[in-house]
Design a protein around this motif. Structure first.
Motif, PDB file in Angstrom:
ATOM      1  N   ARG A  40       0.822  -1.206   0.000  1.00  8.90           N
ATOM      2  CA  ARG A  40       0.000   0.000   0.000  1.00  8.90           C
ATOM      3  C   ARG A  40       0.856   1.255   0.000  1.00  8.90           C
ATOM      4  O   ARG A  40       1.522   1.557   0.984  1.00  8.90           O
ATOM      5  N   CYS A  77     -10.543   5.033  -2.549  1.00  5.08           N
ATOM      6  CA  CYS A  77     -10.746   4.935  -1.096  1.00  5.08           C
ATOM      7  C   CYS A  77     -10.846   6.283  -0.373  1.00  5.08           C
ATOM      8  O   CYS A  77     -10.858   6.308   0.853  1.00  5.08           O
ATOM      9  N   SER A  84      -7.756   0.758  12.273  1.00  7.22           N
ATOM     10  CA  SER A  84      -8.171   0.666  10.872  1.00  7.22           C
ATOM     11  C   SER A  84      -8.619  -0.757  10.580  1.00  7.22           C
ATOM     12  O   SER A  84      -8.303  -1.678  11.337  1.00  7.22           O
ATOM     13  N   THR A  85      -9.312  -0.912   9.481  1.00 10.71           N
ATOM     14  CA  THR A  85      -9.659  -2.250   9.019  1.00 10.71           C
ATOM     15  C   THR A  85      -8.373  -3.047   8.817  1.00 10.71           C
ATOM     16  O   THR A  85      -8.314  -4.236   9.111  1.00 10.71           O
ATOM     17  N   GLN A  86      -7.363  -2.357   8.322  1.00 14.46           N
ATOM     18  CA  GLN A  86      -6.094  -3.025   8.055  1.00 14.46           C
ATOM     19  C   GLN A  86      -5.539  -3.653   9.326  1.00 14.46           C
ATOM     20  O   GLN A  86      -5.051  -4.779   9.329  1.00 14.46           O
ATOM     21  N   TYR A  91      -9.626  -6.953  -2.607  1.00 12.33           N
ATOM     22  CA  TYR A  91      -8.987  -5.818  -1.928  1.00 12.33           C
ATOM     23  C   TYR A  91      -7.523  -6.124  -1.592  1.00 12.33           C
ATOM     24  O   TYR A  91      -7.228  -7.111  -0.916  1.00 12.33           O
ATOM     25  N   TYR A 136     -11.933 -14.363   3.200  1.00 13.46           N
ATOM     26  CA  TYR A 136     -12.088 -12.908   3.334  1.00 13.46           C
ATOM     27  C   TYR A 136     -13.118 -12.447   2.290  1.00 13.46           C
ATOM     28  O   TYR A 136     -12.939 -12.705   1.093  1.00 13.46           O
ATOM     29  N   THR A 142     -16.275  -9.312   1.066  1.00 11.85           N
ATOM     30  CA  THR A 142     -16.904  -7.988   1.185  1.00 11.85           C
ATOM     31  C   THR A 142     -18.338  -8.113   0.649  1.00 11.85           C
ATOM     32  O   THR A 142     -18.623  -7.647  -0.453  1.00 11.85           O
ATOM     33  N   TYR A 149     -15.433  -5.397  -3.186  1.00 13.59           N
ATOM     34  CA  TYR A 149     -14.351  -4.527  -3.636  1.00 13.59           C
ATOM     35  C   TYR A 149     -13.465  -5.307  -4.588  1.00 13.59           C
ATOM     36  O   TYR A 149     -12.964  -6.362  -4.228  1.00 13.59           O
ATOM     37  N   ASP A 178     -15.714  -7.964   5.716  1.00 15.30           N
ATOM     38  CA  ASP A 178     -15.269  -6.564   5.691  1.00 15.30           C
ATOM     39  C   ASP A 178     -16.425  -5.720   5.150  1.00 15.30           C
ATOM     40  O   ASP A 178     -16.730  -5.739   3.969  1.00 15.30           O
ATOM     41  N   TYR A 199     -16.787  -2.478   4.758  1.00 16.20           N
ATOM     42  CA  TYR A 199     -16.070  -1.206   4.785  1.00 16.20           C
ATOM     43  C   TYR A 199     -16.858   0.024   4.370  1.00 16.20           C
ATOM     44  O   TYR A 199     -16.536   1.118   4.811  1.00 16.20           O
ATOM     45  N   THR A 208     -15.204   0.260   9.444  1.00 17.86           N
ATOM     46  CA  THR A 208     -14.335   1.393   9.748  1.00 17.86           C
ATOM     47  C   THR A 208     -15.109   2.704   9.866  1.00 17.86           C
ATOM     48  O   THR A 208     -16.121   2.894   9.195  1.00 17.86           O
ATOM     49  N   ASN A 232     -13.264   5.342   9.356  1.00 20.45           N
ATOM     50  CA  ASN A 232     -12.332   6.207   8.630  1.00 20.45           C
ATOM     51  C   ASN A 232     -12.850   6.659   7.266  1.00 20.45           C
ATOM     52  O   ASN A 232     -12.294   7.565   6.666  1.00 20.45           O
ATOM     53  N   LYS A 233     -13.895   6.009   6.803  1.00 15.22           N
ATOM     54  CA  LYS A 233     -14.506   6.430   5.530  1.00 15.22           C
ATOM     55  C   LYS A 233     -15.664   7.378   5.814  1.00 15.22           C
ATOM     56  O   LYS A 233     -15.800   8.413   5.176  1.00 15.22           O
ATOM     57  N   ALA A 246     -11.536   2.213  13.856  1.00 12.20           N
ATOM     58  CA  ALA A 246     -12.305   1.182  13.168  1.00 12.20           C
ATOM     59  C   ALA A 246     -12.697   0.136  14.216  1.00 12.20           C
ATOM     60  O   ALA A 246     -12.400   0.323  15.401  1.00 12.20           O
TER      61      ALA A 246
HETATM   62  C1  LIG Z   1     -12.493  -3.306   1.046  1.00  8.73           C
HETATM   63  C2  LIG Z   1     -11.849  -2.274   1.902  1.00  8.73           C
HETATM   64  N1  LIG Z   1     -11.663  -2.509   3.211  1.00  8.73           N
HETATM   65  C3  LIG Z   1     -11.066  -1.599   3.998  1.00  8.73           C
HETATM   66  C4  LIG Z   1     -10.629  -0.378   3.513  1.00  8.73           C
HETATM   67  C5  LIG Z   1      -9.857   0.581   4.396  1.00  8.73           C
HETATM   68  O1  LIG Z   1     -10.274   0.734   5.656  1.00  8.73           O
HETATM   69  P1  LIG Z   1      -9.232   1.309   6.737  1.00  8.73           P
HETATM   70  O2  LIG Z   1      -8.776   2.658   6.243  1.00  8.73           O
HETATM   71  O3  LIG Z   1     -10.016   1.393   7.984  1.00  8.73           O
HETATM   72  O4  LIG Z   1      -8.110   0.329   6.818  1.00  8.73           O
HETATM   73  C6  LIG Z   1     -10.802  -0.093   2.149  1.00  8.73           C
HETATM   74  C7  LIG Z   1     -10.348   1.142   1.490  1.00  8.73           C
HETATM   75  O5  LIG Z   1      -9.622   1.960   1.920  1.00  8.73           O
HETATM   76  C8  LIG Z   1     -11.427  -1.057   1.350  1.00  8.73           C
HETATM   77  O6  LIG Z   1     -11.582  -0.811   0.054  1.00  8.73           O
END
Ligand SMILES: Cc1ncc(COP(=O)(O)O)c(C=O)c1O
Length: 473
Positions: A104, A116, A181-183, A207, A247, A249, A254, A282, A284, A312, A314-315, A324
């Motif tokens: 990333r 994003c 974060s989701t990450q 993703y 995993y 979505t 995504y 996820d 998101y 999250t 964060n969006k 998140a």
């Molecule tokens: C599928 C997906 N999950 C998670 C995220 C990011 O979430 P975070 O910023 O909380 O890691 C994104 C995009 O940024 C996304 O596209």
């Protein structure tokens, strides 16, 4: 002045210009030569002596004490790149895996259609600052403490209530863990439930952040195709029946934008139960749906505790908020919290507390409503402009939800040259093929509309049309 004298002599000793045994000039001589007071030179010499660089013998003078054998040797004659590759070999096998998985790059929000990125220009900054200031005033010293690694309790409660009401997530606040974060949630989950070599299903295309987290944990990634109904569960079962994790979505795939049907969700759960595998859901960008009713989360259908649900703030809010959540089955909560304490401390308490207030005071729901209207309008503009100017080249299949859409190219047309040429013209439209682990079955461009204002969308599509027409010739 004494620091300067000290540093110059020290550098000369370390560099070998003043070898072991060299007699230094007396402090009086050096002071006269440098036009300094003798005391200044004396302090520098004393510092060098205290650190073992020189020896001072009464009546004889000062000598360099550091010898060739006890001097740290600089790696001479090697290029910077040789040293860099050498330092890579200093990593462990696991370390290399993690470092290589991290794909990333930083997000350049300023570029048109950047992936994003939410609509930050329209975030109610003044309102947020008021909520933040009030909480900082009322919170007092308690906000300065480390806090619970599981998260700030009122935010965990508010999140549980929100997810229950809006997403059909069934959980108690104790199952909600606040992360950055989701990450971070994905990384934590991957490390907790996967051993190196374990198989993990990922959506194809999918993703990249999730792929990186799973790969870094040593998973063997199994790309499972996505069709108009979502992830093709039976293909996953055929490819890797004993995978440890999937995993997905489901509410808005995504990057394709497909919503996973109820039948597929049930099939996925049935497999996870049979295989004792984990589903990582996820969710998101589930807040933003423009047509039809959102399907409740897979988590809410789960009867056997196989789903790890993440989403999250964060969006919906803004990326630098760094808040998140991860919802885990009741039996797992304590251990996940303990593991989180190993990898990281809690998210900043002030941010969590202010967010809990923002939700509790109704600002969060109002903000979502407002942004949903704005994003829907932007989505409409983008879809309309694409149809008008690039209708023969790009087809938008699914755009009922989310912050972005995927525009598909005719079969056989490569998306990379178009994406590269668009980047040169200031547009950040990644090629769809980038999101495939295997051979891409569809190609196209991913365009984020949420963070791009109406006029910029119109100008951006014009630019894209110009770029595309040049490539035809
Ligand atoms: C599928 C997906 N999950 C998670 C995220 C990011 O979430 P975070 O910023 O909380 O890691 C994104 C995009 O940024 C996304 O596209």
């Amino acid at each position: 002045m004494y620091r300067q004298v000290y540093r110059r002599l020290r550098a000369a000793i370390l560099g070998g210009a003043l070898p072991h045994g060299t007699r230094l000039p007396s402090t009086r001589q050096l002071a006269a030569e440098l036009d300094l007071s003798r005391n200044t030179v004396e302090v520098a010499f004393e510092q060098l002596r205290a650190e073992g660089f020189i020896e001072r013998r009464i009546g004889a003078g000062s000598f360099v004490a550091m010898s060739r054998t006890n001097r740290p040797v600089a790696p001479a004659g090697r290029t910077r790149s040789a040293r860099a590759s050498e330092s890579a070999s200093l990593l462990s096998a696991r370390g290399r895996l993690v470092a290589e998985a991290g794909t990333r790059a930083g997000q350049a929000a300023s570029r048109t259609f950047a992936p994003c990125v939410p609509g930050l220009q329209d975030f109610p900054v003044a309102l947020w600052n008021r909520v933040l200031a009030k909480r900082a005033r009322l919170g007092g010293g308690a906000l300065l403490e480390t806090g619970d690694p599981a998260g700030y309790r009122p935010l965990r409660e508010a999140t549980a209530a929100y997810l229950g009401a809006v997403r059909g997530v069934q959980c108690d606040w104790r199952q909600v863990l606040i992360v950055g974060s989701t990450q971070q949630a994905l990384d934590l989950v991957a490390r907790l439930v996967l051993d190196p070599g374990d198989e993990a299903w990922i959506e194809e295309p999918g993703y990249l952040g999730a792929r990186a987290a799973l790969a870094a944990a040593g998973a063997r990634l199994v790309p499972v195709p996505v069709d108009a109904d979502g992830i093709v569960v039976e293909q996953g079962v055929a490819l890797a029946p004993r995978a440890r994790l999937a995993y997905v979505t489901p509410s808005h795939q995504y990057p394709l934008g497909v919503t996973t049907t109820l039948a597929r969700r049930v099939a996925l759960l049935a497999w996870a139960e049979r295989a004792a595998a984990w589903i990582v859901e996820d969710d998101y960008d589930s807040e933003f749906r423009y047509a039809g009713r959102p399907l409740a989360a897979v988590q809410g259908l789960d009867r056997s505790g196989r789903v790890l649900y993440t989403g999250t703030f964060n969006k919906v809010m803004f990326p630098s908020l760094h808040v998140a959540y991860l919802v885990v089955p009741p039996g797992l909560a304590e251990r996940v919290v303990a593991a989180r304490a190993v990898t990281d401390g809690p998210v900043a308490t002030l941010a969590q507390a202010a967010l809990a207030d923002f939700i509790g005071d109704g600002h969060f729901a109002a903000h979502i409503r407002q942004m949903r209207r704005l994003y829907e309008e932007r989505r409409d503009v983008l879809r309309h402009e694409l149809a008008q100017r690039l209708g023969t080249l790009l087809t938008v299949a699914h755009a009922e939800a989310g912050l972005h859409l995927a525009a598909l190219l005719p079969r056989g047309v490569d998306d990379r040259p178009l994406s590269t040429a668009a980047a040169a013209a200031g547009l950040d439209v990644p090629p769809l093929s980038r999101y495939y682990l295997g051979r891409p079955s569809r190609r196209g461009l991913v365009l984020n509309f949420a963070g791009t204002a109406r006029a910029e969308i119109i100008a951006g599509v014009r630019t894209l049309a110009r770029v595309a027409s040049k490539m035809d010739r």
